[in-house]
Design a protein around this motif. Structure first.
Motif, mmCIF file in Angstrom:
data_model
loop_
_atom_site.group_PDB
_atom_site.id
_atom_site.type_symbol
_atom_site.label_atom_id
_atom_site.label_comp_id
_atom_site.label_asym_id
_atom_site.label_seq_id
_atom_site.Cartn_x
_atom_site.Cartn_y
_atom_site.Cartn_z
ATOM 1 N N SER A 135 0.830 -1.203 0.000
ATOM 2 C CA SER A 135 0.000 0.000 0.000
ATOM 3 C C SER A 135 0.861 1.248 0.000
ATOM 4 O O SER A 135 0.564 2.229 -0.682
ATOM 5 N N GLY A 136 1.947 1.218 0.756
ATOM 6 C CA GLY A 136 2.820 2.381 0.832
ATOM 7 C C GLY A 136 3.527 2.706 -0.466
ATOM 8 O O GLY A 136 3.777 3.870 -0.766
ATOM 9 N N VAL A 137 3.837 1.682 -1.263
ATOM 10 C CA VAL A 137 4.516 1.924 -2.540
ATOM 11 C C VAL A 137 3.536 1.957 -3.711
ATOM 12 O O VAL A 137 3.946 2.071 -4.866
ATOM 13 N N GLY A 138 2.240 1.859 -3.414
ATOM 14 C CA GLY A 138 1.233 1.915 -4.469
ATOM 15 C C GLY A 138 1.300 0.731 -5.417
ATOM 16 O O GLY A 138 1.207 0.894 -6.635
ATOM 17 N N ASP A 139 1.447 -0.486 -4.862
ATOM 18 C CA ASP A 139 1.636 -1.692 -5.673
ATOM 19 C C ASP A 139 0.544 -2.718 -5.377
ATOM 20 O O ASP A 139 0.781 -3.682 -4.633
ATOM 21 N N PRO A 140 -0.649 -2.554 -5.943
ATOM 22 C CA PRO A 140 -1.712 -3.532 -5.695
ATOM 23 C C PRO A 140 -1.461 -4.872 -6.372
ATOM 24 O O PRO A 140 -1.987 -5.901 -5.938
ATOM 25 N N ARG A 141 -0.662 -4.877 -7.442
ATOM 26 C CA ARG A 141 -0.445 -6.116 -8.202
ATOM 27 C C ARG A 141 0.154 -7.208 -7.316
ATOM 28 O O ARG A 141 -0.249 -8.382 -7.391
ATOM 29 N N THR A 142 1.121 -6.846 -6.488
ATOM 30 C CA THR A 142 1.749 -7.845 -5.622
ATOM 31 C C THR A 142 0.760 -8.396 -4.605
ATOM 32 O O THR A 142 0.791 -9.590 -4.289
ATOM 33 N N ILE A 143 -0.112 -7.553 -4.086
ATOM 34 C CA ILE A 143 -1.144 -8.032 -3.162
ATOM 35 C C ILE A 143 -2.039 -9.038 -3.863
ATOM 36 O O ILE A 143 -2.410 -10.075 -3.297
ATOM 37 N N ILE A 144 -2.401 -8.742 -5.102
ATOM 38 C CA ILE A 144 -3.273 -9.641 -5.855
ATOM 39 C C ILE A 144 -2.609 -11.000 -6.042
ATOM 40 O O ILE A 144 -3.230 -12.055 -5.845
ATOM 41 N N ILE A 145 -1.306 -10.998 -6.416
ATOM 42 C CA ILE A 145 -0.615 -12.243 -6.747
ATOM 43 C C ILE A 145 -0.345 -13.097 -5.519
ATOM 44 O O ILE A 145 -0.562 -14.319 -5.524
ATOM 45 N N PHE A 146 0.130 -12.478 -4.444
ATOM 46 C CA PHE A 146 0.599 -13.243 -3.293
ATOM 47 C C PHE A 146 -0.411 -13.346 -2.147
ATOM 48 O O PHE A 146 -0.162 -14.079 -1.190
ATOM 49 N N ASP A 147 -1.523 -12.612 -2.228
ATOM 50 C CA ASP A 147 -2.493 -12.683 -1.137
ATOM 51 C C ASP A 147 -3.927 -12.871 -1.640
ATOM 52 O O ASP A 147 -4.582 -13.837 -1.265
ATOM 53 N N ALA A 148 -4.400 -11.957 -2.480
ATOM 54 C CA ALA A 148 -5.819 -11.957 -2.818
ATOM 55 C C ALA A 148 -6.238 -13.203 -3.587
ATOM 56 O O ALA A 148 -7.208 -13.888 -3.206
ATOM 57 N N VAL A 149 -5.537 -13.517 -4.666
ATOM 58 C CA VAL A 149 -5.915 -14.683 -5.477
ATOM 59 C C VAL A 149 -5.718 -15.989 -4.710
ATOM 60 O O VAL A 149 -6.623 -16.848 -4.695
ATOM 61 N N PRO A 150 -4.562 -16.203 -4.046
ATOM 62 C CA PRO A 150 -4.448 -17.438 -3.242
ATOM 63 C C PRO A 150 -5.510 -17.557 -2.159
ATOM 64 O O PRO A 150 -6.022 -18.654 -1.895
ATOM 65 N N ARG A 151 -5.876 -16.422 -1.538
ATOM 66 C CA ARG A 151 -6.897 -16.474 -0.491
ATOM 67 C C ARG A 151 -8.253 -16.865 -1.074
ATOM 68 O O ARG A 151 -9.013 -17.630 -0.468
ATOM 69 N N LEU A 152 -8.563 -16.327 -2.240
ATOM 70 C CA LEU A 152 -9.825 -16.671 -2.887
ATOM 71 C C LEU A 152 -9.865 -18.156 -3.253
ATOM 72 O O LEU A 152 -10.861 -18.848 -2.997
ATOM 73 N N ILE A 153 -8.773 -18.663 -3.820
ATOM 74 C CA ILE A 153 -8.724 -20.075 -4.202
ATOM 75 C C ILE A 153 -8.832 -20.972 -2.977
ATOM 76 O O ILE A 153 -9.577 -21.965 -2.973
ATOM 77 N N ALA A 154 -8.092 -20.643 -1.919
ATOM 78 C CA ALA A 154 -8.115 -21.462 -0.707
ATOM 79 C C ALA A 154 -9.497 -21.467 -0.062
ATOM 80 O O ALA A 154 -9.959 -22.502 0.452
ATOM 81 N N THR A 155 -10.171 -20.320 -0.103
ATOM 82 C CA THR A 155 -11.496 -20.235 0.498
ATOM 83 C C THR A 155 -12.503 -21.081 -0.262
ATOM 84 O O THR A 155 -13.322 -21.797 0.345
ATOM 85 N N VAL A 156 -12.464 -21.009 -1.580
ATOM 86 C CA VAL A 156 -13.377 -21.818 -2.389
ATOM 87 C C VAL A 156 -13.122 -23.307 -2.162
ATOM 88 O O VAL A 156 -14.053 -24.103 -2.017
ATOM 89 N N ALA A 157 -11.842 -23.689 -2.112
ATOM 90 C CA ALA A 157 -11.505 -25.092 -1.867
ATOM 91 C C ALA A 157 -11.990 -25.545 -0.489
ATOM 92 O O ALA A 157 -12.544 -26.639 -0.336
ATOM 93 N N ALA A 158 -11.792 -24.698 0.523
ATOM 94 C CA ALA A 158 -12.234 -25.045 1.873
ATOM 95 C C ALA A 158 -13.751 -25.210 1.926
ATOM 96 O O ALA A 158 -14.265 -26.111 2.606
ATOM 97 N N ALA A 159 -14.476 -24.354 1.210
ATOM 98 C CA ALA A 159 -15.937 -24.455 1.195
ATOM 99 C C ALA A 159 -16.375 -25.801 0.641
ATOM 100 O O ALA A 159 -17.288 -26.458 1.190
#
Length: 409
Positions: A135-159
């Motif tokens: 957030s401080g460096v204005g880099d949402p892409r890294t959040i998407i790659i290393f947090d948001a997408v894996p979290r979404l996949i893991a949540t769907v799998a857990a469901a």
């Protein structure tokens, strides 16, 4: 900065991360129905305790870290700040995670101790996340790659697995793996790219002293926000506690959005100077504050229907509790915008700490008393009072900072 880059930054910080933040809504209906009212309320109580532990472990880095990173002069200084944060956060995690386990076990309903502990651990480990740096460096892409997408996949799998097996503990385990895995990969990549010195053990006390005002502010904030769910869980009936847990969970999921909005505006605000920065701050405050008022209306109007649809009739949230929680959301949004976009960049962390501590001292006893006297609605009303005071105390200084920037030559 032109309007187009700002628009791109807002989209990057909001769209995919917002989907990932809302992804628990895919799995939580299965958790609520499989665990029943007692298990569901215990899970949310554990998550609330985990949120408080996360604030203690995070030691203010998620709040003030983006501002520090955004004004750092070079990559070496940014990497040093990140190393400092890792040293502090790992040290505190070694202290608070065992205490969290004991407390979660104590507040859990019989038979749901491990679910409660794992939910608490999942919430606490968010403090180790790297997303505030991006957030401080204005880099949402890294959040998407290393947090948001894996979290979404893991949540769907857990469901899917929980629907098939009924093992609800898989949900917090998936969240723990995503946080630890994503943060580890990001950290190794960053620190290999920008090598540098780690803080020595003699420097740790100094880092703790410097971060204390923001840490105390966040601790007070998390303290009063973590009280209602465990309080209701141990004082109300299972059905009442389950309904309150649903309202609390909807609030907590929604609070991600104003925090993300503030993060998206962070670098855009701090890269400007003087009156131009003041105008950007004013626009950011209006957007985030307006979003808070919209969230209040949506939670009140659609919350009863949505909670019944998502969590089942036994865990549906009542309208009066949702109205109060919507008010909490509005105050939270306004306070988040003032602290992260105006007061922290202006060096007013001490003032923010004092305001939050004062609100906590006044509001938390009221919250507990109302919860004991009138049940879940009393706890929710006391929560709204405390959040409102925390925001109200900041308004005069926030306006003073904005006026000072407008007249700055």
């Amino acid at each position: 900065m032109s309007v187009q880059p700002l628009r791109q930054r807002l989209i990057g910080f909001l769209v995919i991360p917002a989907i990932a933040a809302a992804s628990p809504l895919i799995v939580l209906p299965f958790v609520a129905r499989s665990a029943g009212p007692a298990g569901w309320s215990s899970a949310i109580a554990g998550e609330s305790i985990g949120t408080f532990a996360a604030i203690a472990i995070g030691y203010g880095w998620a709040s003030i870290g983006p501002a520090l990173i955004s004004v750092a002069p070079d990559d070496a200084r940014r990497a040093r700040l990140y190393r400092d944060s890792i040293a502090v956060r790992l040290l505190l995690a070694s202290v608070f995670l065992p205490l969290l386990g004991v407390l979660c076990w104590f507040v859990a309903s019989p038979g749901f101790e491990w679910l409660t502990v794992l939910m608490g651990t999942q919430g606490a480990l968010i403090a180790l996340s790297f997303t505030w740096y991006c957030s401080g460096v204005g880099d949402p892409r890294t959040i998407i790659i290393f947090d948001a997408v894996p979290r979404l996949i893991a949540t769907v799998a857990a469901a899917g697995v929980i629907a098939a097996t009924g093992i609800v503990e898989l949900y917090p385990l998936a969240g723990i793996l995503v946080t630890v895995g994503g943060t580890t990969v990001f950290t190794v990549r960053l620190l290999r790219r920008v090598p540098g010195r780690w803080p020595s053990h003699r420097e740790i006390p100094g880092l703790l002293r410097v971060g204390l005002p923001v840490a105390l502010n966040d601790a007070a904030l998390s303290g009063y926000s973590s009280v209602p769910a465990p309080l209701v869980n141990v004082t109300a009936s299972p059905v009442e506690a389950a309904g309150f847990a649903s309202a609390d969970k909807m609030l907590k999921l929604g609070q991600f959005l104003p925090m993300t909005l503030a993060n998206a505006f962070q670098a855009w605000v701090t890269e400007a100077q003087g009156p131009h920065r003041g105008r950007r701050m004013g626009l950011s405050l209006a957007v985030v504050g307006g979003f808070g008022l919209l969230g209040w209306a949506v939670l009140t109007a659609l919350g009863p229907w949505a909670s019944q649809l998502l969590f089942g009739a036994e865990a549906a949230a009542p309208l009066d509790v949702l109205f109060a929680m919507g008010l909490v959301f509005a105050f939270f949004s306004i306070r988040t915008a003032m602290t992260r976009l105006v007061l922290f960049p202006a060096g007013q962390a001490g003032l923010v700490m004092r305001a939050t501590l004062t609100a906590t001292v006044i509001g938390t006893p009221v919250m507990v008393a109302l919860g004991l006297l009138t049940g879940p609605i009393g706890a929710a009303a006391g929560y709204a009072l405390t959040e409102g005071l925390a925001a109200l105390f900041l308004v005069p200084r926030c306006m003073r900072v904005l006026r000072g920037l407008r007249v700055d030559a």
